[in-house]
Motif scaffolding. Structure first.
Motif, PDB file in Angstrom:
ATOM      1  N   THR A 112       0.833  -1.198   0.000  1.00  0.00           N
ATOM      2  CA  THR A 112       0.000   0.000   0.000  1.00  0.00           C
ATOM      3  C   THR A 112       0.870   1.251   0.000  1.00  0.00           C
ATOM      4  OG1 THR A 112      -1.525  -1.269   1.343  1.00  0.00           O
ATOM      5  CG2 THR A 112      -1.973   1.082   1.120  1.00  0.00           C
ATOM      6  N   ALA A 113       1.882   1.264   0.877  1.00  0.00           N
ATOM      7  CA  ALA A 113       2.759   2.430   0.961  1.00  0.00           C
ATOM      8  C   ALA A 113       3.462   2.664  -0.371  1.00  0.00           C
ATOM      9  CB  ALA A 113       3.784   2.239   2.066  1.00  0.00           C
ATOM     10  N   LEU A 114       3.848   1.568  -1.016  1.00  0.00           N
ATOM     11  CA  LEU A 114       4.582   1.669  -2.266  1.00  0.00           C
ATOM     12  C   LEU A 114       3.741   2.337  -3.351  1.00  0.00           C
ATOM     13  CD1 LEU A 114       7.269   0.777  -3.485  1.00  0.00           C
ATOM     14  CD2 LEU A 114       6.168  -1.343  -4.169  1.00  0.00           C
ATOM     15  N   GLU A 115       2.466   2.056  -3.340  1.00  0.00           N
ATOM     16  CA  GLU A 115       1.681   2.563  -4.453  1.00  0.00           C
ATOM     17  C   GLU A 115       0.998   3.885  -4.162  1.00  0.00           C
ATOM     18  OE1 GLU A 115      -2.292   0.512  -4.946  1.00  0.00           O
ATOM     19  OE2 GLU A 115      -0.982  -1.135  -4.422  1.00  0.00           O
ATOM     20  N   VAL A 116       0.974   4.292  -2.897  1.00  0.00           N
ATOM     21  CA  VAL A 116       0.293   5.544  -2.608  1.00  0.00           C
ATOM     22  C   VAL A 116       0.986   6.693  -3.324  1.00  0.00           C
ATOM     23  CG1 VAL A 116       0.077   7.283  -0.820  1.00  0.00           C
ATOM     24  CG2 VAL A 116      -0.849   5.025  -0.468  1.00  0.00           C
ATOM     25  N   PHE A 117       0.184   7.524  -3.924  1.00  0.00           N
ATOM     26  CA  PHE A 117       0.759   8.625  -4.682  1.00  0.00           C
ATOM     27  C   PHE A 117       0.552   9.967  -3.982  1.00  0.00           C
ATOM     28  CE2 PHE A 117      -0.407  12.092  -7.558  1.00  0.00           C
ATOM     29  CZ  PHE A 117       0.821  12.322  -8.143  1.00  0.00           C
ATOM     30  N   LYS A 163       7.953   9.769  -9.045  1.00  0.00           N
ATOM     31  CA  LYS A 163       8.917   9.916 -10.139  1.00  0.00           C
ATOM     32  C   LYS A 163       8.222   9.615 -11.474  1.00  0.00           C
ATOM     33  CE  LYS A 163      12.970  10.561 -11.890  1.00  0.00           C
ATOM     34  NZ  LYS A 163      13.689  11.826 -11.703  1.00  0.00           N
ATOM     35  N   ILE A 164       7.444   8.561 -11.461  1.00  0.00           N
ATOM     36  CA  ILE A 164       6.748   8.200 -12.697  1.00  0.00           C
ATOM     37  C   ILE A 164       5.822   9.332 -13.121  1.00  0.00           C
ATOM     38  CG2 ILE A 164       5.040   6.626 -13.654  1.00  0.00           C
ATOM     39  CD1 ILE A 164       6.291   4.445 -11.910  1.00  0.00           C
ATOM     40  N   TYR A 165       5.122   9.864 -12.139  1.00  0.00           N
ATOM     41  CA  TYR A 165       4.228  10.991 -12.430  1.00  0.00           C
ATOM     42  C   TYR A 165       5.026  12.164 -12.982  1.00  0.00           C
ATOM     43  CZ  TYR A 165       1.250  15.029 -11.524  1.00  0.00           C
ATOM     44  OH  TYR A 165       0.538  16.178 -11.647  1.00  0.00           O
ATOM     45  N   ALA A 166       6.170  12.434 -12.344  1.00  0.00           N
ATOM     46  CA  ALA A 166       6.967  13.585 -12.760  1.00  0.00           C
ATOM     47  C   ALA A 166       7.455  13.421 -14.192  1.00  0.00           C
ATOM     48  CB  ALA A 166       8.160  13.757 -11.819  1.00  0.00           C
ATOM     49  N   ILE A 167       7.839  12.204 -14.556  1.00  0.00           N
ATOM     50  CA  ILE A 167       8.308  11.980 -15.928  1.00  0.00           C
ATOM     51  C   ILE A 167       7.190  12.302 -16.916  1.00  0.00           C
ATOM     52  CG2 ILE A 167       9.017  10.226 -17.579  1.00  0.00           C
ATOM     53  CD1 ILE A 167      10.506   8.829 -15.364  1.00  0.00           C
ATOM     54  N   PRO A 196       0.145   0.143  -8.731  1.00  0.00           N
ATOM     55  CA  PRO A 196      -0.358   1.422  -8.276  1.00  0.00           C
ATOM     56  C   PRO A 196      -1.187   2.133  -9.339  1.00  0.00           C
ATOM     57  CG  PRO A 196       2.022   1.453  -8.509  1.00  0.00           C
ATOM     58  CD  PRO A 196       1.589   0.089  -8.829  1.00  0.00           C
ATOM     59  N   GLY A 197      -2.060   2.996  -8.869  1.00  0.00           N
ATOM     60  CA  GLY A 197      -2.933   3.723  -9.763  1.00  0.00           C
ATOM     61  C   GLY A 197      -2.166   4.470 -10.833  1.00  0.00           C
ATOM     62  N   ILE A 198      -1.046   5.047 -10.452  1.00  0.00           N
ATOM     63  CA  ILE A 198      -0.250   5.803 -11.414  1.00  0.00           C
ATOM     64  C   ILE A 198       0.183   4.911 -12.576  1.00  0.00           C
ATOM     65  CG2 ILE A 198       2.086   6.714 -11.691  1.00  0.00           C
ATOM     66  CD1 ILE A 198       0.581   8.822 -10.579  1.00  0.00           C
ATOM     67  N   VAL A 199       0.657   3.706 -12.223  1.00  0.00           N
ATOM     68  CA  VAL A 199       1.129   2.789 -13.253  1.00  0.00           C
ATOM     69  C   VAL A 199      -0.056   2.288 -14.086  1.00  0.00           C
ATOM     70  CG1 VAL A 199       2.291   0.614 -13.653  1.00  0.00           C
ATOM     71  CG2 VAL A 199       3.090   2.137 -11.855  1.00  0.00           C
ATOM     72  N   MET A 200      -1.147   1.952 -13.404  1.00  0.00           N
ATOM     73  CA  MET A 200      -2.362   1.562 -14.097  1.00  0.00           C
ATOM     74  C   MET A 200      -2.742   2.663 -15.088  1.00  0.00           C
ATOM     75  SD  MET A 200      -3.913  -1.138 -14.068  1.00  0.00           S
ATOM     76  CE  MET A 200      -4.647  -2.463 -13.197  1.00  0.00           C
ATOM     77  N   GLY A 201      -2.651   3.905 -14.616  1.00  0.00           N
ATOM     78  CA  GLY A 201      -3.003   5.049 -15.443  1.00  0.00           C
ATOM     79  C   GLY A 201      -2.156   5.076 -16.709  1.00  0.00           C
ATOM     80  N   ILE A 202      -0.873   4.870 -16.556  1.00  0.00           N
ATOM     81  CA  ILE A 202       0.005   4.895 -17.730  1.00  0.00           C
ATOM     82  C   ILE A 202      -0.336   3.749 -18.666  1.00  0.00           C
ATOM     83  CG2 ILE A 202       2.392   4.598 -18.461  1.00  0.00           C
ATOM     84  CD1 ILE A 202       3.249   6.263 -16.217  1.00  0.00           C
ATOM     85  N   ALA A 203      -0.578   2.575 -18.062  1.00  0.00           N
ATOM     86  CA  ALA A 203      -0.930   1.423 -18.881  1.00  0.00           C
ATOM     87  C   ALA A 203      -2.178   1.729 -19.704  1.00  0.00           C
ATOM     88  CB  ALA A 203      -1.158   0.208 -17.992  1.00  0.00           C
ATOM     89  N   MET A 220      -4.371   7.807 -10.571  1.00  0.00           N
ATOM     90  CA  MET A 220      -4.709   7.405 -11.920  1.00  0.00           C
ATOM     91  C   MET A 220      -5.456   8.483 -12.701  1.00  0.00           C
ATOM     92  SD  MET A 220      -6.529   3.999 -13.221  1.00  0.00           S
ATOM     93  CE  MET A 220      -8.039   4.505 -12.484  1.00  0.00           C
ATOM     94  N   PRO A 221      -6.440   9.135 -12.089  1.00  0.00           N
ATOM     95  CA  PRO A 221      -7.119  10.191 -12.848  1.00  0.00           C
ATOM     96  C   PRO A 221      -6.168  11.277 -13.327  1.00  0.00           C
ATOM     97  CG  PRO A 221      -8.364   9.671 -10.881  1.00  0.00           C
ATOM     98  CD  PRO A 221      -7.087   8.900 -10.789  1.00  0.00           C
ATOM     99  N   LEU A 222      -5.126  11.542 -12.549  1.00  0.00           N
ATOM    100  CA  LEU A 222      -4.185  12.577 -12.973  1.00  0.00           C
ATOM    101  C   LEU A 222      -3.525  12.214 -14.292  1.00  0.00           C
ATOM    102  CD1 LEU A 222      -2.349  13.821  -9.781  1.00  0.00           C
ATOM    103  CD2 LEU A 222      -3.598  15.189 -11.432  1.00  0.00           C
ATOM    104  N   ILE A 223      -3.228  10.932 -14.466  1.00  0.00           N
ATOM    105  CA  ILE A 223      -2.597  10.503 -15.710  1.00  0.00           C
ATOM    106  C   ILE A 223      -3.607  10.515 -16.851  1.00  0.00           C
ATOM    107  CG2 ILE A 223      -1.390   8.604 -16.847  1.00  0.00           C
ATOM    108  CD1 ILE A 223       0.301   9.596 -14.695  1.00  0.00           C
ATOM    109  N   LEU A 224      -4.830  10.099 -16.536  1.00  0.00           N
ATOM    110  CA  LEU A 224      -5.826   9.960 -17.600  1.00  0.00           C
ATOM    111  C   LEU A 224      -6.614  11.238 -17.844  1.00  0.00           C
ATOM    112  CD1 LEU A 224      -7.201   6.386 -16.860  1.00  0.00           C
ATOM    113  CD2 LEU A 224      -5.633   7.100 -18.658  1.00  0.00           C
ATOM    114  N   ALA A 225      -6.413  12.250 -16.978  1.00  0.00           N
ATOM    115  CA  ALA A 225      -7.177  13.482 -17.135  1.00  0.00           C
ATOM    116  C   ALA A 225      -6.792  14.155 -18.438  1.00  0.00           C
ATOM    117  CB  ALA A 225      -6.897  14.410 -15.964  1.00  0.00           C
ATOM    118  N   GLU A 226      -7.799  14.643 -19.113  1.00  0.00           N
ATOM    119  CA  GLU A 226      -7.531  15.296 -20.385  1.00  0.00           C
ATOM    120  C   GLU A 226      -8.560  16.419 -20.502  1.00  0.00           C
ATOM    121  OE1 GLU A 226      -4.823  14.314 -22.213  1.00  0.00           O
ATOM    122  OE2 GLU A 226      -5.325  16.247 -23.121  1.00  0.00           O
TER     123      GLU A 226
END
Ligand SMILES: Nc1ncnc2c1ncn2[C@@H]1O[C@H](COP(=O)(O)OP(=O)(O)OP(=O)(O)O)[C@@H](O)[C@H]1O
Ligand SMILES: [Mg+2]
Lengths: 573, 361
Positions: A219-224, A242-246, A413-420, A511-517
């Motif tokens: 849980t800690a690992l994936e919390v954004f 970091k992934i988000y920042a990239i 994590p949601g961030i990674v799911m988002g990118i996927a 995840m919404p942050l990645i998918l937000a458009e």
């Protein structure tokens, strides 16, 4: 014969659907990590290579990233588990007074969005504007010590506190169901209380504790949100940020492939922990000594520590619920941000709330959020139910695999799911999903599938097999049995999962942050994130206050339903 | 009414295969109360569930009424909901979300043609049969164990199936209630004339309720017959030891005839020999404790007299159970509680040849 063919078709259909939902985004994630094209849209099999991996993992800063992540994850998981064990032990095995406050209060802290808690901590402990720091300066002068929340320590403390309720909920039943005669046997064999605790109690709990710890670390690992709010401004990166920042904050063109390459670490961890966790859980189940319900473990006499223990426990509740809420409530009435003082109370205004009502983006974000959470929760309940039905109740050949497939997204994590999904929706452009709230709904549904199926599995296992068979011999075909026996018996679980999903979908920003458009699929969590980013703190406080209130109310509702379900199981069992 | 031919059931489990039922044949006549009796794990439930269609046998044929419900050879598998059966589960399987009325109405609502008035009257009738009338609106979980058992029975009977399947329906009741229910249950199914297949591991239930008992062991039927036959003439050591108490004396056939003679370590015993026995065959002589008496007279023509020393006396309330050492073996017998016997004294035991029965070893 015909019937069994139809059932088999259904089972395969469900299996393929889950297989697709889980594996399609993952495969795009993996493929994307090898893509040398700059944009997902340009992706083709001819432009593949290891460039992303080299540029990510050969970078010197990646070492820091790993170190930060390990410290952050390890620290917060350790803090979380220590606090949770202490609280669970206090309420289950000691004679501390006022336990009911903790039984009710600790799970309620789940309702607090991490993003808002982090923001509240910033308002209190930011070196520049933090209320506490301002007061300290007022009292001790400019040389006063400054508490800085924009640090790894700050992130660890907050995430540690946030991990407590889940661990607490996992530990309480364990401590409760432990057969006291095992400890008594140790005692009459001549063991002192301390060595009984060490040699018997902790040994018995060990597998479960390790399982809880792994769960917490994941849980800690994936919390954004926590590292996002507390780490990003100070340039302290962990994996998720970091992934988000990239992808999002780079000034030049984002390098999606590199984000994917970095996310591969998660995929590996996801697979490893899924295997490890399922193993451990089955071990833990073997160990869990659930004997007759009449047992009540002997309670440890705290003596004169009873009251101090209670106060310490209450302090936890204060930190996790009351403090953030009070801070937000206070800030929401300010025309501009300032530390609490007599002057500040004089200028208080309702302006922020009025602005919210007038600000068009809030309305559309609310509508989007509403649609998104309702579809997500409904889809999660429906999909989890049919998946669990196949897993728990059928002889389908791949039911174990199906169960594990449904669990995998938990570790991603949601961030990674988002990118996927970002890749998936861009590539499968015949599906008009990119940039819509449905994209977010689908992503969340898959993320929550593991929670949904865990709950449904447990609930379905509680339903005696003969209740189902009695329906068959009474002349009900399988789908009628599902409708007339399973659905009504599962109704409390349905409602519980539904509300749980709503509670989570409404506030997760990753995840919404990645998918937000654009505004078309802006949801509340993103709106809050963006407004915070742009410095509209009092407005954020106003939305946050309202959100906290609604989430707390929903949680209380879940608790009430939870009690009802408990009652039903007791009579039904 | 129920015909099972060469039924085999295997379970695939993580730890390999369990061969639960290994070739069972049986034939239950219209209106018969047929009991499968055997120790735990012998495959009774599996057999019953195969008749209900809840297990998938890998070989065999089952006919219920005039419907062929299973034929592995011809690839016929009728699902449970299309079989003309009623079943009472060991756990009763009362649906907790429905009240008493709706539990019983459930099977009727699955039938296309029943109207709601029809349903109401049939449910009433079924509840009256089991003396649960008046409890229609009670939520099912708020019933006592005995009431739940009767509710499960009403639900199984409401469709008026031709066959009733019962899996240890009394095992969850306390001892006293179980005893009362035994007679009620038999009386009820006999009154309705319904064919009943009953599963139990309780010999007393089997003996008191059944028309025919099939004793099972290791997935096979070892003996079938009326309760009296099974008790009086067990076919082998397993049946004799599973039903009632028995003394066993191992030996060899010495002389044929009626009665024949068997040479044992406790002396030569006149007894009934199994069919086709030949001199020198290894056999076991089975003697029920209640057939052994103390006697000082001389042996009659068809009687055995053995001399031994009383080793132990146990007071059982309605009887004294004595253990008498005869040669190397101990023989148990039951005496009236007021009998004057003393531990250590030498006694003579009388065993009528007609109640000593040699079975094949
Ligand atoms: N679903 C199953 N999977 C694997 N093995 C099973 C299953 N059900 C039963 N068995 C095995 O098949 C054998 C026969 O089981 P069955 O339930 O028919 O016994 P039983 O005679 O009804 O016993 P009891 O009196 O204890 O109910 C046992 O060895 C049991 O362990
Ligand atoms: Mg059984």
């Amino acid at each position: 014969m015909n019937e069994s063919l139809r059932i088999s078709l259904w089972q395969h259909g469900i299996f393929l659907l889950v297989l697709f939902l889980v594996l399609a985004p993952l495969s795009f994630l993996i493929l994307g990590s090898f893509s040398t094209a700059r944009l997902p849209g340009d992706f083709s099999l001819h432009t593949m290579g290891l460039v992303n991996y080299i540029s990510v993992y050969a970078d010197a800063s990646t070492l820091d990233l790993f170190a930060n992540t390990i410290i952050y994850v390890g620290g917060s998981a350790a803090l979380g588990i220590v606090l949770a064990v202490a609280l669970a032990w206090l309420v289950e095995r000691t004679n501390m007074p006022g336990k009911i406050f903790l039984y009710a209060g600790v799970p309620t802290t789940l309702a607090m969005p991490g993003m808002l808690q982090a923001m509240a901590w910033v308002l209190l402990f930011s070196p520049r504007i933090g209320f506490v720091n301002t007061w300290m300066k007022d009292i001790f002068g400019p040389g006063a010590p400054v508490i800085d929340v924009y640090t790894l320590e700050g992130m660890i403390c907050l995430e540690g506190v946030r991990l407590v309720p889940t661990a607490f909920l996992m530990l309480v039943p364990l401590m409760r169901s432990m057969d006291p005669s095992l400890e008594e046997a140790a005692a009459v064999s001549g063991a002192r209380p301390a060595s009984t605790l060490r040699k018997v109690t902790l040994k018995l709990l060990a597998p479960a504790l390790v399982a809880v710890m792994i769960y917490q670390a994941m849980t800690a690992l994936e919390v954004f949100e926590i590292p996002g709010i507390l780490g990003l401004p100070a340039g302290i990166y962990v994996f998720s940020t970091k992934i988000y920042a990239i992808v999002r904050t780079a000034t030049f063109m984002p390098v999606y492939g590199q984000a994917n390459a970095l996310a591969m670490v998660y995929v590996l961890i996801a697979v490893a922990t899924t295997v490890l966790y399922t193993r451990l859980i089955s071990r833990a189940e073997r160990y869990t000594i659930v004997t007759g319900k009449g047992y009540r473990p002997r309670q440890f006499d705290l003596g004169r520590w009873r009251i101090p223990a209670f106060i310490a426990a209450l302090f936890f509740l204060f930190i996790s619920i009351v403090l953030p809420f009070v801070v937000f409530l206070y800030a929401s009435f300010l025309p501009y941000l300032q530390a609490p003082s007599a002057a500040a109370f004089k200028v208080m205004t309702l302006k922020n709330y009025r602005l919210l009502a007038e600000y068009g983006e809030v309305g559309s974000a609310l509508r989007n959020t509403f649609m998104m959470v309702v579809t997500t929760a409904t889809a999660t309940v429906a999909l989890s139910f049919v998946v669990s039905l196949v897993v728990v109740r059928s002889k389908f050949w791949a039911r174990k695999l199906l169960d594990q497939l449904a669990f995998v997204p938990h570790a991603i994590p949601g961030i990674v799911m988002g990118i996927a999904f970002f890749w998936l929706f861009l590539k499968l452009d015949f599906l008009p999903l990119y940039g819509t709230i449905w994209a977010i709904s689908i992503g969340f549904t898959i993320s929550f599938l593991s929670y949904g199926t865990r709950s449904m599995n447990a609930a379905l296992l509680q339903i005696h097999k003969e209740l189902e068979e009695a329906a068959y011999v009474s002349g009900a075909p399988p789908w009628r049995t599902m409708w007339r026996v399973f659905v009504p018996l599962m109704m409390p679980t349905f409602v519980g999962v539904w509300i749980w999903v709503v509670l989570h979908a409404v506030r997760i920003a990753g995840m919404p942050l990645i998918l937000a458009e654009g505004p078309g699929n802006q949801v509340l969590a993103i709106l809050i994130w963006n407004m915070w980013d742009e410095g509209y703190v009092p407005a954020v406080a106003a939305i946050g206050t309202l959100l906290m209130i609604s989430l707390l109310l929903l949680t209380v509702l879940v608790r009430i339903i939870g009690f009802r379900r408990h009652a039903m199981q007791m009579v039904g069992g | 009414m129920i015909r099972i031919e060469d039924l085999h059931v295997r379970y695939q489990t993580e730890r390999g295969e369990v061969y639960a039922v290994r070739g069972i044949d049986l034939d239950v006549k219209q209106g018969q109360f047929f009991t499968l009796l055997g120790p735990s794990g012998c495959g009774k439930t599996t057999t019953l569930r195969s008749v209900a269609g809840l297990e998938r046998p890998y070989q065999g044929e089952i006919v219920v009424g005039d419907q062929l419900v299973l034929s592995c050879r011809r690839n016929v598998v009728v699902p449970p909901y299309k079989r003309d059966i009623g079943m009472v589960f060991q756990s009763y399987a009362i649906w907790p979300h429905l009240n008493v009325f709706e539990n019983v109405a459930f099977p009727l609502r699955e039938m296309k043609k029943s109207s709601s008035g029809d349903i109401r009257s049939r449910v009433r009738k079924a509840l009256a049969l089991v003396q649960l009338d008046g409890l229609e609106d009670r939520p099912a979980p708020f019933l006592s164990g005995g009431q739940q058992q009767r509710l499960a029975l009403a639900r199984a009977l409401v469709k008026e199936p031709r066959v009733l399947l019962l899996d240890e329906p009394l095992s969850n009741l306390d001892a006293k209630l179980r005893e009362e229910t035994r007679f009620e249950l038999r009386e009820l199914v006999k009154r309705l004339g319904i064919t009943t297949l009953y599963v139990t591991h309780d010999q007393l239930e089997a003996l008191t309720m059944s028309d025919v008992i099939a004793v099972m062991d290791g997935g096979q039927i070892v003996q079938r017959g009326t309760p009296h036959d099974i008790y009086a003439a067990p076919k082998n050591r397993f049946v004799a030891s599973f039903i009632g108490l028995s003394n066993f004396l191992e030996g060899r056939v010495k002389a044929l005839g009626a009665p024949g003679e068997v040479e044992t370590s406790s002396g030569v015993i006149k007894c009934l020999l199994p069919d086709g026995a030949a001199a020198g065959d290894e056999v076991i002589v089975v003697i029920r404790p209640e057939d052994v008496t103390l006697n000082d007279g001389a042996a009659g023509a068809n009687e055995n007299m053995l001399e031994g020393k009383i080793e132990a006396i146990v007071f059982m309330g309605d009887a004294l159970e004595c253990q008498v050492a005869v040669g190397a073996k101990a023989i148990r017998l039951k005496l009236h509680p007021s009998s004057a016997v003393a531990k250590g004294s030498t006694v003579r035991l009388k065993l009528p040849a007609a109640s000593c029965r040699a079975v094949r070893a």
